[in-house]
Design an enzyme around this catalytic site. Structure first.
Site, PDB file in Angstrom:
ATOM      1  N   ASN A   7       0.855  -1.190   0.000  1.00 51.77           N
ATOM      2  CA  ASN A   7       0.000   0.000   0.000  1.00 51.77           C
ATOM      3  C   ASN A   7       0.892   1.241   0.000  1.00 51.77           C
ATOM      4  OD1 ASN A   7      -1.386   2.291   1.098  1.00 51.77           O
ATOM      5  ND2 ASN A   7      -3.037   0.934   1.750  1.00 51.77           N
ATOM      6  N   ASP A   9      -0.179   4.476  -0.243  1.00 49.86           N
ATOM      7  CA  ASP A   9      -0.946   5.709   0.020  1.00 49.86           C
ATOM      8  C   ASP A   9      -0.084   6.827   0.614  1.00 49.86           C
ATOM      9  OD1 ASP A   9      -3.253   4.501  -0.812  1.00 49.86           O
ATOM     10  OD2 ASP A   9      -4.039   4.137   1.201  1.00 49.86           O
ATOM     11  N   HIS A  10       0.833   6.446   1.497  1.00 53.47           N
ATOM     12  CA  HIS A  10       1.564   7.492   2.213  1.00 53.47           C
ATOM     13  C   HIS A  10       2.572   8.242   1.336  1.00 53.47           C
ATOM     14  CE1 HIS A  10      -0.588   6.875   5.726  1.00 53.47           C
ATOM     15  NE2 HIS A  10       0.094   5.879   6.241  1.00 53.47           N
ATOM     16  N   ARG A  18       2.353  18.984   0.724  1.00 54.26           N
ATOM     17  CA  ARG A  18       2.897  20.188   0.114  1.00 54.26           C
ATOM     18  C   ARG A  18       2.032  20.710  -1.039  1.00 54.26           C
ATOM     19  NH1 ARG A  18       7.884  22.886  -0.351  1.00 54.26           N
ATOM     20  NH2 ARG A  18       8.001  22.312   1.836  1.00 54.26           N
ATOM     21  N   HIS A  50      -5.682   3.504  -1.853  1.00 57.19           N
ATOM     22  CA  HIS A  50      -7.005   3.825  -1.318  1.00 57.19           C
ATOM     23  C   HIS A  50      -7.374   5.224  -1.811  1.00 57.19           C
ATOM     24  CE1 HIS A  50      -9.651   4.045   2.599  1.00 57.19           C
ATOM     25  NE2 HIS A  50     -10.339   4.273   1.503  1.00 57.19           N
ATOM     26  N   ARG A  52      -9.716   7.782  -1.240  1.00 54.40           N
ATOM     27  CA  ARG A  52     -10.727   8.087  -0.220  1.00 54.40           C
ATOM     28  C   ARG A  52     -11.691   9.134  -0.727  1.00 54.40           C
ATOM     29  NH1 ARG A  52      -8.960   6.382   5.260  1.00 54.40           N
ATOM     30  NH2 ARG A  52     -10.780   7.503   5.972  1.00 54.40           N
ATOM     31  N   ARG A  56      -7.735  12.575   0.431  1.00 54.04           N
ATOM     32  CA  ARG A  56      -6.669  13.152   1.256  1.00 54.04           C
ATOM     33  C   ARG A  56      -5.273  12.735   0.812  1.00 54.04           C
ATOM     34  NH1 ARG A  56      -7.571   9.994   6.913  1.00 54.04           N
ATOM     35  NH2 ARG A  56      -9.632  10.873   6.626  1.00 54.04           N
ATOM     36  N   HIS A  57      -5.186  11.578   0.140  1.00 58.52           N
ATOM     37  CA  HIS A  57      -3.858  11.195  -0.384  1.00 58.52           C
ATOM     38  C   HIS A  57      -3.961  10.791  -1.852  1.00 58.52           C
ATOM     39  CE1 HIS A  57      -5.424   7.427   1.214  1.00 58.52           C
ATOM     40  NE2 HIS A  57      -4.957   7.603   2.436  1.00 58.52           N
ATOM     41  N   GLU A  77      -8.590   0.128  -2.827  1.00 64.39           N
ATOM     42  CA  GLU A  77      -9.411   0.192  -1.609  1.00 64.39           C
ATOM     43  C   GLU A  77     -10.390   1.327  -1.796  1.00 64.39           C
ATOM     44  OE1 GLU A  77      -7.237   0.836   1.959  1.00 64.39           O
ATOM     45  OE2 GLU A  77      -6.055  -0.965   1.699  1.00 64.39           O
ATOM     46  N   THR A 107      -6.956   6.766   9.835  1.00 66.66           N
ATOM     47  CA  THR A 107      -6.819   5.681   8.864  1.00 66.66           C
ATOM     48  C   THR A 107      -8.071   4.820   9.018  1.00 66.66           C
ATOM     49  OG1 THR A 107      -5.450   3.791   8.188  1.00 66.66           O
ATOM     50  CG2 THR A 107      -5.463   4.333  10.536  1.00 66.66           C
ATOM     51  N   THR A 108      -8.182   3.721   8.259  1.00 63.72           N
ATOM     52  CA  THR A 108      -9.395   2.910   8.352  1.00 63.72           C
ATOM     53  C   THR A 108      -9.446   2.244   9.732  1.00 63.72           C
ATOM     54  OG1 THR A 108      -9.009   2.461   6.025  1.00 63.72           O
ATOM     55  CG2 THR A 108     -10.773   1.232   7.083  1.00 63.72           C
ATOM     56  N   GLU A 158     -10.650  -9.499   3.789  1.00 64.83           N
ATOM     57  CA  GLU A 158      -9.393  -9.055   4.391  1.00 64.83           C
ATOM     58  C   GLU A 158      -9.689  -8.824   5.867  1.00 64.83           C
ATOM     59  OE1 GLU A 158      -6.887  -6.186   2.366  1.00 64.83           O
ATOM     60  OE2 GLU A 158      -6.341  -5.285   4.298  1.00 64.83           O
ATOM     61  N   HIS A 197      -3.521  -4.219   7.968  1.00 68.34           N
ATOM     62  CA  HIS A 197      -3.612  -3.064   8.859  1.00 68.34           C
ATOM     63  C   HIS A 197      -2.660  -3.174  10.038  1.00 68.34           C
ATOM     64  CE1 HIS A 197      -5.147   0.689  10.292  1.00 68.34           C
ATOM     65  NE2 HIS A 197      -5.876   0.760   9.200  1.00 68.34           N
ATOM     66  N   GLY A 198      -1.736  -2.243  10.072  1.00 64.51           N
ATOM     67  CA  GLY A 198      -0.833  -2.114  11.215  1.00 64.51           C
ATOM     68  C   GLY A 198       0.260  -3.163  11.298  1.00 64.51           C
ATOM     69  N   GLY A 219       1.321  -1.211   4.437  1.00 66.98           N
ATOM     70  CA  GLY A 219       1.661   0.114   3.926  1.00 66.98           C
ATOM     71  C   GLY A 219       2.581   0.895   4.829  1.00 66.98           C
ATOM     72  N   HIS A 220       2.031   1.360   5.939  1.00 67.84           N
ATOM     73  CA  HIS A 220       2.716   2.363   6.757  1.00 67.84           C
ATOM     74  C   HIS A 220       4.158   1.989   7.103  1.00 67.84           C
ATOM     75  CE1 HIS A 220       2.669   5.744   9.628  1.00 67.84           C
ATOM     76  NE2 HIS A 220       3.561   4.991  10.249  1.00 67.84           N
TER      77      HIS A 220
HETATM   78  N1  PXP Z   1      -5.705  -2.877   4.483  1.00 66.70           N
HETATM   79  C1  PXP Z   1      -6.638  -1.906   4.539  1.00 66.70           C
HETATM   80  C2  PXP Z   1      -8.041  -2.254   4.175  1.00 66.70           C
HETATM   81  C3  PXP Z   1      -6.299  -0.590   4.899  1.00 66.70           C
HETATM   82  O1  PXP Z   1      -7.246   0.369   4.948  1.00 66.70           O
HETATM   83  C4  PXP Z   1      -4.952  -0.285   5.191  1.00 66.70           C
HETATM   84  C5  PXP Z   1      -4.553   1.103   5.541  1.00 66.70           C
HETATM   85  O2  PXP Z   1      -4.756   1.936   4.453  1.00 66.70           O
HETATM   86  C6  PXP Z   1      -4.007  -1.339   5.110  1.00 66.70           C
HETATM   87  C7  PXP Z   1      -4.418  -2.630   4.781  1.00 66.70           C
HETATM   88  C8  PXP Z   1      -2.565  -1.113   5.378  1.00 66.70           C
HETATM   89  O3  PXP Z   1      -2.385  -0.734   6.709  1.00 66.70           O
HETATM   90  P1  PXP Z   1      -1.005  -0.166   7.181  1.00 66.70           P
HETATM   91  O4  PXP Z   1      -0.748   1.088   6.403  1.00 66.70           O
HETATM   92  O5  PXP Z   1      -1.208   0.068   8.632  1.00 66.70           O
HETATM   93  O6  PXP Z   1       0.021  -1.223   6.888  1.00 66.70           O
END
Ligand code: PXP
Length: 245
Positions: A7, A9-10, A18, A50, A52, A56-57, A77, A107-108, A158, A197-198, A219-220
């Protein structure tokens, strides 16, 4: 081997910090396309974005660019809305992960309540399938939500690992047990099982105990690690660790 969806997104979060309001094509950095290429070099199996509701991103044009330029499956997403169905019809992702969206959240934060919205979600999954997108439902590891996902005809779930990732000790173990039970149930109902997630590298030995996993979405932590070692290397490290799972 379990697939790794990366992911990115960041990367867009940093760009928007910016350049929000400018057309992404006119903005030089950081490039979402270069990020997708680096993730691919590191061994990503798919790219996740994602788009959104509040943009936002990621922007729709980011998704279109990745879809056309990057030869990896694209996992979009999105919130479960008609407006996002229109976006999907233009982007044509390979996979769609339906997520709940609240504007205020960072975040979600929770899973989709599939059980409470069976009828519209059934229609949405069918409409996405007509566009050739395979759909996963992003749900808490709750048996009711797993049953509901199978009931509405989704081929994949998921499982939300956010609570697992953000707790420790006994609480984390309890959450892991919920994930294990939900994955077993999902598999027995014919659903493909993903988690996300996380998740960080250090979680993988515990995540490996979840049965029937075919994909992790991360992602993060990858983007955070990429600041120091580059995204290709960050993804490579995760892939290597997945290889040992
Ligand atoms: N899966 C879903 C459905 C998410 O919304 C996210 C966060 O955007 C992730 C996975 C990835 O999570 P993380 O960025 O915490 O790794």
């Amino acid at each position: 081997m379990v697939h790794l969806g990366v992911n990115i997104d960041h990367v867009a979060t940093l760009r928007q910090a910016r350049y929000a309001g400018e057309r992404t094509a006119a903005v030089p950095e950081p490039s979402v396309l270069d990020a997708a290429r680096a993730a691919m070099q590191g061994g990503a199996d798919s790219i996740t974005l994602h788009v959104r509701e509040d943009r936002r991103h990621m922007q729709e044009e980011d998704a279109l660019a990745v879809r056309h330029e990057i030869p990896l499956p694209l996992n979009l997403e999105m919130g479960a809305t008609d407006a996002m169905l229109d976006v999907a019809s233009r982007v044509r992702p390979n996979f769609v992960c339906l997520v709940p969206e609240r504007r205020q959240e960072l975040t979600t934060e929770g899973g989709l309540d599939v059980a409470a919205r069976r009828s519209p979600l059934r229609e949405l999954v069918a409409a996405l399938a007509e566009q050739s997108a395979r759909v996963s439902m992003f749900i808490d590891p709750d048996p009711e939500q797993v049953h509901a996902s199978a009931d509405i005809g989704a081929p994949m779930v998921e499982l939300h690992t956010g609570r697992f990732a953000n707790t420790a000790d006994r609480e984390q173990d309890q959450e892991l047990q919920r994930l294990i039970a939900a994955a077993s149930l999902a598999h027995s109902l014919g659903l493909e099982v993903h988690v996300g997630h996380g998740i960080r590298l250090s979680h993988l030995p515990l995540i490996a105990r979840i049965p029937h996993l075919t994909e992790l979405n991360i992602g993060h932590t990858l983007i955070a690690r990429a600041i120091f070692v580059g995204l290709a290397q960050a993804v490579r490290e995760m892939k290597d660790a997945l290889g040992e799972m």
